[in-house]
Structure formats: structure tokens, C-alpha cells
Design a protein around this motif. Structure first.
Motif, PDB file in Angstrom:
ATOM      1  N   TRP A   1      41.947  42.659  20.144  1.00 41.73           N
ATOM      2  CA  TRP A   1      41.227  41.495  20.664  1.00 41.73           C
ATOM      3  C   TRP A   1      41.205  41.501  22.189  1.00 41.73           C
ATOM      4  O   TRP A   1      40.183  41.201  22.796  1.00 41.73           O
ATOM      5  N   THR A   2      42.313  41.874  22.826  1.00 36.68           N
ATOM      6  CA  THR A   2      42.364  41.867  24.293  1.00 36.68           C
ATOM      7  C   THR A   2      41.418  42.888  24.916  1.00 36.68           C
ATOM      8  O   THR A   2      41.130  42.798  26.111  1.00 36.68           O
ATOM      9  N   LYS A   3      40.928  43.815  24.128  1.00 37.00           N
ATOM     10  CA  LYS A   3      40.000  44.836  24.627  1.00 37.00           C
ATOM     11  C   LYS A   3      38.560  44.556  24.193  1.00 37.00           C
ATOM     12  O   LYS A   3      37.673  45.361  24.440  1.00 37.00           O
ATOM     13  N   SER A   4      38.330  43.405  23.574  1.00 36.01           N
ATOM     14  CA  SER A   4      37.034  43.097  22.991  1.00 36.01           C
ATOM     15  C   SER A   4      36.138  42.272  23.918  1.00 36.01           C
ATOM     16  O   SER A   4      36.594  41.664  24.888  1.00 36.01           O
ATOM     17  N   GLU A   5      34.866  42.240  23.568  1.00 30.33           N
ATOM     18  CA  GLU A   5      33.906  41.391  24.269  1.00 30.33           C
ATOM     19  C   GLU A   5      34.254  39.920  24.063  1.00 30.33           C
ATOM     20  O   GLU A   5      34.088  39.094  24.965  1.00 30.33           O
ATOM     21  N   ASN A   6      34.772  39.548  22.886  1.00 23.77           N
ATOM     22  CA  ASN A   6      35.214  38.162  22.630  1.00 23.77           C
ATOM     23  C   ASN A   6      36.277  37.734  23.633  1.00 23.77           C
ATOM     24  O   ASN A   6      36.262  36.605  24.116  1.00 23.77           O
ATOM     25  N   PHE A   7      37.212  38.626  23.938  1.00 27.57           N
ATOM     26  CA  PHE A   7      38.271  38.328  24.899  1.00 27.57           C
ATOM     27  C   PHE A   7      37.673  38.101  26.283  1.00 27.57           C
ATOM     28  O   PHE A   7      38.007  37.130  26.960  1.00 27.57           O
ATOM     29  N   ARG A   8      36.785  38.999  26.714  1.00 26.70           N
ATOM     30  CA  ARG A   8      36.171  38.864  28.042  1.00 26.70           C
ATOM     31  C   ARG A   8      35.393  37.553  28.136  1.00 26.70           C
ATOM     32  O   ARG A   8      35.472  36.849  29.141  1.00 26.70           O
ATOM     33  N   ALA A   9      34.659  37.218  27.085  1.00 25.76           N
ATOM     34  CA  ALA A   9      33.890  35.967  27.081  1.00 25.76           C
ATOM     35  C   ALA A   9      34.814  34.749  27.139  1.00 25.76           C
ATOM     36  O   ALA A   9      34.526  33.773  27.838  1.00 25.76           O
ATOM     37  N   ALA A  10      35.923  34.810  26.429  1.00 24.06           N
ATOM     38  CA  ALA A  10      36.862  33.680  26.396  1.00 24.06           C
ATOM     39  C   ALA A  10      37.532  33.448  27.741  1.00 24.06           C
ATOM     40  O   ALA A  10      37.954  32.332  28.040  1.00 24.06           O
ATOM     41  N   HIS A  11      37.639  34.485  28.556  1.00 23.89           N
ATOM     42  CA  HIS A  11      38.365  34.379  29.822  1.00 23.89           C
ATOM     43  C   HIS A  11      37.471  34.443  31.053  1.00 23.89           C
ATOM     44  O   HIS A  11      37.963  34.473  32.174  1.00 23.89           O
ATOM     45  N   LYS A  12      36.158  34.420  30.865  1.00 21.74           N
ATOM     46  CA  LYS A  12      35.235  34.592  31.982  1.00 21.74           C
ATOM     47  C   LYS A  12      35.331  33.490  33.031  1.00 21.74           C
ATOM     48  O   LYS A  12      35.062  33.715  34.193  1.00 21.74           O
ATOM     49  N   SER A  13      35.754  32.293  32.661  1.00 19.90           N
ATOM     50  CA  SER A  13      35.837  31.168  33.592  1.00 19.90           C
ATOM     51  C   SER A  13      37.262  30.865  34.024  1.00 19.90           C
ATOM     52  O   SER A  13      37.517  29.820  34.623  1.00 19.90           O
ATOM     53  N   ALA A  14      38.180  31.759  33.757  1.00 20.53           N
ATOM     54  CA  ALA A  14      39.600  31.492  34.007  1.00 20.53           C
ATOM     55  C   ALA A  14      39.896  31.133  35.464  1.00 20.53           C
ATOM     56  O   ALA A  14      40.762  30.313  35.737  1.00 20.53           O
ATOM     57  N   ALA A  15      39.171  31.709  36.400  1.00 18.85           N
ATOM     58  CA  ALA A  15      39.455  31.469  37.819  1.00 18.85           C
ATOM     59  C   ALA A  15      38.812  30.192  38.347  1.00 18.85           C
ATOM     60  O   ALA A  15      39.097  29.783  39.472  1.00 18.85           O
ATOM     61  N   ASP A  16      37.990  29.529  37.545  1.00 18.89           N
ATOM     62  CA  ASP A  16      37.273  28.346  38.015  1.00 18.89           C
ATOM     63  C   ASP A  16      38.170  27.161  38.349  1.00 18.89           C
ATOM     64  O   ASP A  16      37.767  26.283  39.093  1.00 18.89           O
ATOM     65  N   ASN A  17      39.369  27.128  37.780  1.00 17.69           N
ATOM     66  CA  ASN A  17      40.259  25.967  37.948  1.00 17.69           C
ATOM     67  C   ASN A  17      41.575  26.341  38.622  1.00 17.69           C
ATOM     68  O   ASN A  17      42.619  25.792  38.291  1.00 17.69           O
ATOM     69  N   ARG A  18      41.529  27.252  39.564  1.00 15.41           N
ATOM     70  CA  ARG A  18      42.752  27.752  40.215  1.00 15.41           C
ATOM     71  C   ARG A  18      43.637  26.663  40.799  1.00 15.41           C
ATOM     72  O   ARG A  18      44.849  26.832  40.859  1.00 15.41           O
ATOM     73  N   GLN A  19      43.022  25.564  41.273  1.00  7.25           N
ATOM     74  CA  GLN A  19      43.801  24.522  41.936  1.00  7.25           C
ATOM     75  C   GLN A  19      44.848  23.892  41.030  1.00  7.25           C
ATOM     76  O   GLN A  19      45.830  23.352  41.503  1.00  7.25           O
TER      77      GLN A  19
END
Length: 104
Positions: free
Chosen positions: A69-87
Motif C-alpha cells: 500500500w505504501t508504494k501504491s497510487e492510493n497511498f500517494r493520493a491519500a497523502h498528497k495534501s499532508a503538507a497543507d496543515n504544517r502549522q
């Protein structure tokens, strides 16, 4: 069975926003081969430390299923916005993986 967990230190005052990110995310985990269960856990608030501990916990059929799963497109899609809420984060999440030794 394999347990995958990420520990997040969330700055005091950002707990609700963090929970909302998780509650409102698009997730396709239920469609991923080997996925069993997900939980977001909230720790006890300790104000003098300046953060609340959260843990994302997922259960998988095997370590291999999780790794795939960590190497899948589903994983990349699930984490694409991870940096949006750094604060709201006090540092990056800390990953911990566990294999079952004994259990009912």
C-alpha cells in the motif's frame, strides 16, 4: 497480522482542525488488499508540553500488504495534501510498525 501506527504531536489549540482533516479526508483504504481496520486515537492533553498526541492506527493482514500500500497510487493520493496543515504539527509523524507475537 501487522499494526502500522503514526504518532502525531499536534500543537495545543489545533486538535479539532487535525481531527477534521482526518474525518473529512477521502479514503480508499477499504478497497486496498490486506487492509483490515483504521482508528484515529487522541491522547490525553498535557498543556505544559504544548501538544496533544494523536495516533493513526491501521491493521493489515501482513507487513507485505502494508508495504504494498505504501508504494501504491492510493497511498500517494491519500497523502498528497499532508503538507497543507504544517502549522498544526510539532515535527513530522513518527512511524511504528508491529507484528503480532501472541493474541486471541
Amino acid at each position: 497480522m501487522y499494526f502500522a501506527m503514526n504518532r502525531f504531536r499536534i500543537a495545543t489549540g489545533h486538535e479539532t482542525a487535525f481531527e477534521d482533516v482526518w474525518k473529512n479526508r477521502e479514503s480508499s483504504l477499504s478497497e486496498v488488499p490486506g487492509f483490515k481496520e483504521f482508528r484515529l486515537l487522541r491522547g490525553e492533553t498535557v498543556a505544559e508540553e504544548g501538544y496533544t498526541l494523536f495516533v493513526s492506527s491501521s491493521i493489515w493482514e501482513s507487513r507485505d500488504a502494508f508495504s504494498a500500500w505504501t508504494k501504491s497510487e492510493n497511498f500517494r493520493a491519500a497523502h498528497k495534501s499532508a503538507a497543507d496543515n504544517r502549522q498544526m504539527y510539532l515535527g513530522p509523524p513518527k512511524f511504528e510498525g508491529f507484528s503480532v507475537v501472541e493474541g486471541a
